[in-house]
Design a protein around this motif. Structure first.
Motif, mmCIF file in Angstrom:
data_model
loop_
_atom_site.group_PDB
_atom_site.id
_atom_site.type_symbol
_atom_site.label_atom_id
_atom_site.label_comp_id
_atom_site.label_asym_id
_atom_site.label_seq_id
_atom_site.Cartn_x
_atom_site.Cartn_y
_atom_site.Cartn_z
ATOM 1 N N THR A 136 0.798 -1.039 0.113
ATOM 2 C CA THR A 136 -0.078 -0.072 -0.108
ATOM 3 C C THR A 136 0.855 1.104 0.109
ATOM 4 O OG1 THR A 136 -1.548 -1.137 1.251
ATOM 5 C CG2 THR A 136 -1.898 1.166 1.182
ATOM 6 N N THR A 137 1.960 1.253 0.894
ATOM 7 C CA THR A 137 3.017 2.560 0.940
ATOM 8 C C THR A 137 3.596 2.714 -0.232
ATOM 9 O OG1 THR A 137 2.930 1.917 3.158
ATOM 10 C CG2 THR A 137 4.638 3.507 2.328
ATOM 11 N N LEU A 138 4.103 1.501 -0.916
ATOM 12 C CA LEU A 138 4.897 1.645 -2.134
ATOM 13 C C LEU A 138 3.932 2.172 -3.330
ATOM 14 C CD1 LEU A 138 6.995 -1.470 -2.175
ATOM 15 C CD2 LEU A 138 7.776 0.892 -1.958
ATOM 16 N N ARG A 139 2.728 1.827 -3.310
ATOM 17 C CA ARG A 139 1.588 2.179 -4.365
ATOM 18 C C ARG A 139 1.608 3.887 -4.310
ATOM 19 N NH1 ARG A 139 -1.852 -3.063 -3.756
ATOM 20 N NH2 ARG A 139 -0.825 -4.580 -5.415
ATOM 21 N N SER A 140 1.231 4.189 -2.734
ATOM 22 C CA SER A 140 0.942 5.755 -2.334
ATOM 23 C C SER A 140 2.250 6.280 -2.954
ATOM 24 C CB SER A 140 0.677 5.744 -1.265
ATOM 25 O OG SER A 140 2.180 5.581 -0.294
ATOM 26 N N PHE A 141 3.453 5.914 -3.178
ATOM 27 C CA PHE A 141 4.557 6.555 -3.427
ATOM 28 C C PHE A 141 4.725 6.364 -5.053
ATOM 29 C CE2 PHE A 141 5.235 6.936 0.989
ATOM 30 C CZ PHE A 141 5.591 8.405 1.101
ATOM 31 N N GLY A 142 3.688 5.817 -5.878
ATOM 32 C CA GLY A 142 3.898 5.927 -7.032
ATOM 33 C C GLY A 142 3.961 4.506 -7.727
ATOM 34 N N LEU A 143 4.366 3.387 -6.990
ATOM 35 C CA LEU A 143 4.459 1.927 -7.700
ATOM 36 C C LEU A 143 3.370 1.815 -8.811
ATOM 37 C CD1 LEU A 143 6.267 -0.505 -7.706
ATOM 38 C CD2 LEU A 143 4.705 -1.553 -5.738
ATOM 39 N N GLY A 144 3.729 1.564 -9.792
ATOM 40 C CA GLY A 144 2.803 1.238 -10.947
ATOM 41 C C GLY A 144 1.966 2.282 -11.408
ATOM 42 N N LYS A 145 2.313 3.696 -11.123
ATOM 43 C CA LYS A 145 1.893 4.918 -11.550
ATOM 44 C C LYS A 145 2.832 5.860 -12.331
ATOM 45 C CE LYS A 145 -0.933 4.826 -7.523
ATOM 46 N NZ LYS A 145 -1.446 5.504 -6.150
ATOM 47 N N LYS A 146 2.306 6.863 -13.178
ATOM 48 C CA LYS A 146 3.193 7.797 -13.705
ATOM 49 C C LYS A 146 4.069 8.664 -12.775
ATOM 50 C CE LYS A 146 3.856 10.768 -17.140
ATOM 51 N NZ LYS A 146 4.348 10.254 -18.578
ATOM 52 N N SER A 147 3.922 8.615 -11.475
ATOM 53 C CA SER A 147 4.924 9.349 -10.757
ATOM 54 C C SER A 147 6.108 8.376 -10.544
ATOM 55 C CB SER A 147 4.412 9.956 -9.375
ATOM 56 O OG SER A 147 3.854 8.723 -8.826
ATOM 57 N N MET A 148 6.127 7.023 -10.566
ATOM 58 C CA MET A 148 7.007 6.197 -10.517
ATOM 59 C C MET A 148 7.801 6.120 -11.733
ATOM 60 S SD MET A 148 8.843 3.894 -8.601
ATOM 61 C CE MET A 148 7.918 3.846 -7.279
ATOM 62 N N GLU A 149 7.162 6.379 -12.738
ATOM 63 C CA GLU A 149 7.978 6.449 -13.980
ATOM 64 C C GLU A 149 8.846 7.585 -14.000
ATOM 65 O OE1 GLU A 149 6.559 6.966 -18.796
ATOM 66 O OE2 GLU A 149 5.172 5.773 -17.250
ATOM 67 N N GLU A 150 8.378 8.814 -13.500
ATOM 68 C CA GLU A 150 9.152 10.003 -13.698
ATOM 69 C C GLU A 150 10.328 9.718 -12.637
ATOM 70 O OE1 GLU A 150 6.359 12.818 -12.184
ATOM 71 O OE2 GLU A 150 5.157 12.791 -14.233
ATOM 72 N N LYS A 151 10.407 9.136 -11.333
ATOM 73 C CA LYS A 151 11.453 8.737 -10.697
ATOM 74 C C LYS A 151 12.491 7.997 -11.438
ATOM 75 C CE LYS A 151 9.239 9.046 -6.018
ATOM 76 N NZ LYS A 151 7.955 9.515 -6.357
ATOM 77 N N ILE A 152 11.825 6.894 -12.143
ATOM 78 C CA ILE A 152 12.809 5.924 -12.886
ATOM 79 C C ILE A 152 13.507 6.538 -13.654
ATOM 80 C CG2 ILE A 152 12.833 3.957 -14.312
ATOM 81 C CD1 ILE A 152 10.513 2.938 -12.498
ATOM 82 N N ASN A 153 12.865 7.336 -14.640
ATOM 83 C CA ASN A 153 13.527 8.343 -15.605
ATOM 84 C C ASN A 153 14.550 9.167 -15.051
ATOM 85 O OD1 ASN A 153 12.578 7.164 -17.983
ATOM 86 N ND2 ASN A 153 10.623 8.303 -18.093
ATOM 87 N N GLU A 154 14.310 9.778 -14.072
ATOM 88 C CA GLU A 154 15.004 10.803 -13.329
ATOM 89 C C GLU A 154 16.396 10.021 -13.028
ATOM 90 O OE1 GLU A 154 16.013 12.938 -9.137
ATOM 91 O OE2 GLU A 154 13.757 12.404 -9.711
ATOM 92 N N VAL A 181 19.860 0.851 -10.221
ATOM 93 C CA VAL A 181 18.436 0.308 -9.920
ATOM 94 C C VAL A 181 18.275 0.680 -8.297
ATOM 95 C CG1 VAL A 181 17.378 -1.731 -9.662
ATOM 96 C CG2 VAL A 181 18.654 -1.388 -11.730
ATOM 97 N N SER A 182 19.270 0.515 -7.560
ATOM 98 C CA SER A 182 18.975 0.700 -6.106
ATOM 99 C C SER A 182 18.592 2.065 -5.793
ATOM 100 C CB SER A 182 20.269 0.577 -5.424
ATOM 101 O OG SER A 182 20.044 0.399 -4.014
ATOM 102 N N ASN A 183 19.059 2.862 -6.505
ATOM 103 C CA ASN A 183 18.641 4.471 -6.258
ATOM 104 C C ASN A 183 17.240 4.686 -6.611
ATOM 105 O OD1 ASN A 183 20.608 6.157 -5.351
ATOM 106 N ND2 ASN A 183 21.700 6.453 -7.341
ATOM 107 N N VAL A 184 16.899 4.074 -7.494
ATOM 108 C CA VAL A 184 15.332 4.082 -7.732
ATOM 109 C C VAL A 184 14.627 3.685 -6.358
ATOM 110 C CG1 VAL A 184 13.399 3.173 -8.961
ATOM 111 C CG2 VAL A 184 15.403 3.699 -10.060
ATOM 112 N N LEU A 185 15.072 2.582 -5.826
ATOM 113 C CA LEU A 185 14.232 2.116 -4.425
ATOM 114 C C LEU A 185 14.399 3.224 -3.359
ATOM 115 C CD1 LEU A 185 12.464 -0.184 -3.826
ATOM 116 C CD2 LEU A 185 14.844 -1.247 -2.950
ATOM 117 N N CYS A 186 15.792 3.820 -3.319
ATOM 118 C CA CYS A 186 16.337 4.827 -2.313
ATOM 119 C C CYS A 186 15.299 5.951 -2.384
ATOM 120 C CB CYS A 186 17.529 5.127 -2.374
ATOM 121 S SG CYS A 186 18.912 4.083 -2.211
ATOM 122 N N ASN A 187 15.008 6.278 -3.775
ATOM 123 C CA ASN A 187 13.858 7.576 -3.788
ATOM 124 C C ASN A 187 12.658 7.199 -3.254
ATOM 125 O OD1 ASN A 187 13.166 9.779 -4.914
ATOM 126 N ND2 ASN A 187 14.259 9.679 -6.665
#
Length: 499
Positions: A136-154, A181-187
């Motif tokens: 639930t928390t990972l999803r709230s911070f973008g898991l599977g959403k557009k906001s997560m895509e932006e974090k990955i692209n950053e 890859v680990s930095n994405v998770l750190c974000n």
């Protein structure tokens, strides 16, 4: 005199043979009376342990051709069950998930944190509570959403700059992939990323890599799990101490981040996973089994372990395959250029890219990383098919066997993305028996993030670079890698040539 010696030698051999035969008969009778799945006996004391070979998943799959898809093996003092086809794995882990979702208490699990965190916790109410919170928390911070895509692209933009800085020179990108890859998770979890040159962070990433890819360490831990006393005997003790020191360092790194968060924690302004967890700690009060700082450390350790090496190693398999097979690289590249062009790759492009999707589906089938997944444990006795499996039986789902079963995939030893593309429509057709993230209540909770990362990293790399081999540095084979807790590529160097 020689005749007497020969007779004594013969008598010893006969007695030894009788012991082996008697043991085999008794073991077979006990197995039959207990209605355990069939399987080879092995030898006294050690059971089948000396015969599992360098590729246990392949060994067990070959045994299943003789004994059937569900086999049992004696491993020293413990009997284990191995599930070698899709149907038995589905029946056990999905239809009977409540029974087959425990975790065994092994020596390395005790050190890693038996009964805590998520990965090693037994299947109980606290496991469900923690896993639900994490998802639930990972999803709230973008898991599977557009906001997560932006974090990955950053993060990808930083990685592209790093690749350009190599100026087309060959290098081993192993740690750089894992760091990115680990930095994405750190974000998501720590609320920040770390520079690639940050030594403490890179050390933590290297330790995560080592826990998966060091075959000597994996062998030592296997021995200790079977014979715990080995942890005190050199040279095995050296590996075990290294394993413990690595755990200690990683947790120290995580605790430092938790400490920093506590210093400026605001329950009304959640920045990341740690803040959300600290909010739950405040609500729970003292002595809560799930929400306390120790649990937070273990949960974050689990997330980093699951979310770093598997994705980065899959990307490294992709790059190694491209270096070996320029024809496949060209097909992916042509599709990227046709669909994306010079635009920023996004998940919206994925539906228009059947070959790229098929390529990633095939890489996770052909190069199954966690071949036997994490060991499961039966939480109660169960009548499973025609067998009786007792409580506290260790169970391995052989994911590699599913992915390499010719009943499921024609010529499974060949790498062929085309197998997942419909001949008439040209559309991508995923196969339900490609299950690299396992199935059931304990499937990998980072599956969505991994799939998103794989697509975005791959398309960005192919859009900007051509992967080329260095003629002075021969490539290792694509067919086999280094088998520790996962099968990862052997060390290699390639060139990233800017387009």
């Amino acid at each position: 005199m020689d005749a007497i010696k020969d007779f004594v030698t013969f008598e010893v051999l006969v007695r030894a043979l009788l012991v082996v035969i008697t043991t085999a008969v008794l073991y077979a009778r006990i197995r039959k009376e207990n209605r355990m799945p069939p399987g080879p006996m092995g030898i006294p004391l050690l059971g089948y342990l000396p015969f599992k070979g360098k590729r246990p998943a392949l060994t067990y799959f070959n045994l299943s051709k003789k004994y059937g898809p569900v086999i049992s093996l004696r491993m020293a003092n413990r009997t284990v069950v191995v599930l070698n086809d899709f149907d038995s794995i589905q029946e056990a882990l999905v239809k009977n998930g409540n029974v087959f979702s425990g975790r065994p208490t092994l020596a390395n699990v005790v050190e890693a944190g038996a009964g805590v965190g998520i990965a090693t916790r037994t299947y109980d109410g606290n496991f469900k509570k923690l896993r639900k919170f994490a998802l639930t928390t990972l999803r709230s911070f973008g898991l599977g959403k557009k906001s997560m895509e932006e974090k990955i692209n950053e993060e990808i933009r930083c990685f592209m700059d790093l690749l350009r800085s190599k100026n087309g020179e060959s290098f081993n990108e192993h740690t750089d992939f894992a760091t990115s890859v680990s930095n994405v998770l750190c974000n998501i979890t720590l609320g920040k990323r770390f520079p690639y040159e940050d030594k403490p962070f890179r050390k933590m990433v290297d330790l995560v890599n080592e826990s998966f890819a060091d075959k000597s360490l994996a062998f030592a831990i296997t021995l200790i799990n079977i014979f715990p006393v080995m942890r005190f005997i050199p040279p095995i003790s050296t590996y075990y101490n290294r394993f413990r020191d690595g755990l200690s360092y990683k947790r120290g790194f995580i605790r430092e981040s938790i400490k920093e968060h506590k210093e400026d924690f605001d329950p009304d302004q959640s920045r990341d996973f740690i803040d959300e967890y600290l909010k739950e700690v405040e609500k729970a009060g003292e002595n809560d089994a799930c929400f306390n700082e120790d649990q937070l450390t273990y949960v974050l350790d689990d997330l980093f372990l699951a979310g770093t090496e598997t994705t980065s190693s899959t990307l490294r398999w992709c790059v190694l395959l491209f270096a070996h097979r320029p024809d496949i690289q060209t097909k992916v590249s042509d599709e990227v250029q046709r669909v994306i062009g010079e635009s920023q790759p996004t998940m919206k492009h994925r539906d228009e890219m059947p070959y790229t999707r098929a390529f990633l589906h095939e890489i996770t089938r052909h190069r199954t990383l966690a071949q036997l997944a994490l060991p499961h444990l039966t939480t109660s006795a169960i009548e499973f098919r025609d067998f009786h499996i007792p409580k506290d039986t260790v169970v391995f789902p052989n994911l590699w066997a599913v992915h390499h079963d010719p009943e499921n995939f024609e010529k499974p030893e060949e790498f062929d993305p085309q197998r997942f593309i419909d001949e008439e429509t040209g559309e991508f057709r995923p196969h339900k028996k490609v299950i690299p993230f396992s199935v059931g209540p304990r499937y990998c909770l980072g599956e969505q993030l991994a799939k998103m990362e794989l697509f975005l990293f791959l398309t960005n790399i192919v859009q900007n670079f051509v992967i080329a081999r260095d003629p002075e540095k021969p490539l290792p084979t694509f067919e086999t890698g280094v088998i520790g807790d996962a099968e990862v590529p052997q060390a290699y160097e390639v060139k990233y040539v800017s387009r």
